[in-house]
Motif scaffolding. Structure first.
Motif, mmCIF file in Angstrom:
data_model
loop_
_atom_site.group_PDB
_atom_site.id
_atom_site.type_symbol
_atom_site.label_atom_id
_atom_site.label_comp_id
_atom_site.label_asym_id
_atom_site.label_seq_id
_atom_site.Cartn_x
_atom_site.Cartn_y
_atom_site.Cartn_z
ATOM 1 N N THR A 1 0.834 -1.197 0.000
ATOM 2 C CA THR A 1 0.000 0.000 0.000
ATOM 3 C C THR A 1 0.872 1.252 0.000
ATOM 4 O O THR A 1 1.988 1.246 0.535
ATOM 5 N N ASN A 2 0.336 2.293 -0.609
ATOM 6 C CA ASN A 2 1.014 3.593 -0.533
ATOM 7 C C ASN A 2 0.133 4.585 0.234
ATOM 8 O O ASN A 2 0.327 5.784 0.159
ATOM 9 N N VAL B 1 8.592 0.716 -10.131
ATOM 10 C CA VAL B 1 7.627 0.144 -9.185
ATOM 11 C C VAL B 1 7.734 -1.378 -9.133
ATOM 12 O O VAL B 1 7.795 -1.972 -8.065
ATOM 13 N N ASN C 1 7.431 -1.589 -5.322
ATOM 14 C CA ASN C 1 7.739 -0.362 -4.588
ATOM 15 C C ASN C 1 6.752 0.719 -5.021
ATOM 16 O O ASN C 1 6.936 1.363 -6.050
ATOM 17 N N LEU C 2 5.713 0.903 -4.228
ATOM 18 C CA LEU C 2 4.664 1.850 -4.626
ATOM 19 C C LEU C 2 5.098 3.297 -4.517
ATOM 20 O O LEU C 2 4.379 4.194 -4.935
ATOM 21 N N ASP C 3 6.279 3.549 -3.961
ATOM 22 C CA ASP C 3 6.798 4.917 -3.920
ATOM 23 C C ASP C 3 7.496 5.285 -5.228
ATOM 24 O O ASP C 3 7.948 6.405 -5.400
ATOM 25 N N THR D 1 0.152 7.264 -8.108
ATOM 26 C CA THR D 1 -0.919 6.269 -8.064
ATOM 27 C C THR D 1 -1.562 6.039 -9.428
ATOM 28 O O THR D 1 -1.799 4.890 -9.821
#
Ligand code: SF4
Length: 78
Positions: free
Chosen positions: A9-10, A35, A45-47, A51
């Motif tokens: 989750t981010n 990502v 890696n959601l950072d 989104t």
């Protein structure tokens, strides 16, 4: 940020990965390598992107192994 082994989750969205469905086409890793990383753990890696960009890439997954939902919907259910 990682929560479970195949759940990420981010804060805005939750992304899930089902390894049993993945056909290893590597579409995700080739098109959005910031990502979806093939040689780093955790591999998602959601950072690495915003989104909207992540959602766009998840929708291209040919096997349905990648999915997402908005976190705010979970809060409503609560
Ligand atoms: S795009 Fe989907 S099927 Fe292809 S490697 Fe990524 S998760 Fe697996």
């Amino acid at each position: 940020m990682e929560t479970l082994a195949n759940e990420f989750t981010n804060g805005e969205i939750k992304v899930t990965f089902n390894p049993n469905k993945c056909i290893h086409a590597e579409k995700c890793a080739q098109e959005l390598s910031e990502v979806f990383r093939t040689s780093v753990i955790p591999w998602i890696n959601l950072d690495g992107a915003d989104t909207e960009r992540i959602i766009k890439q998840i929708r291209k997954c040919p096997s349905g192994a990648l999915n997402f939902c908005y976190n705010e919907k979970e809060h409503v259910v609560k």
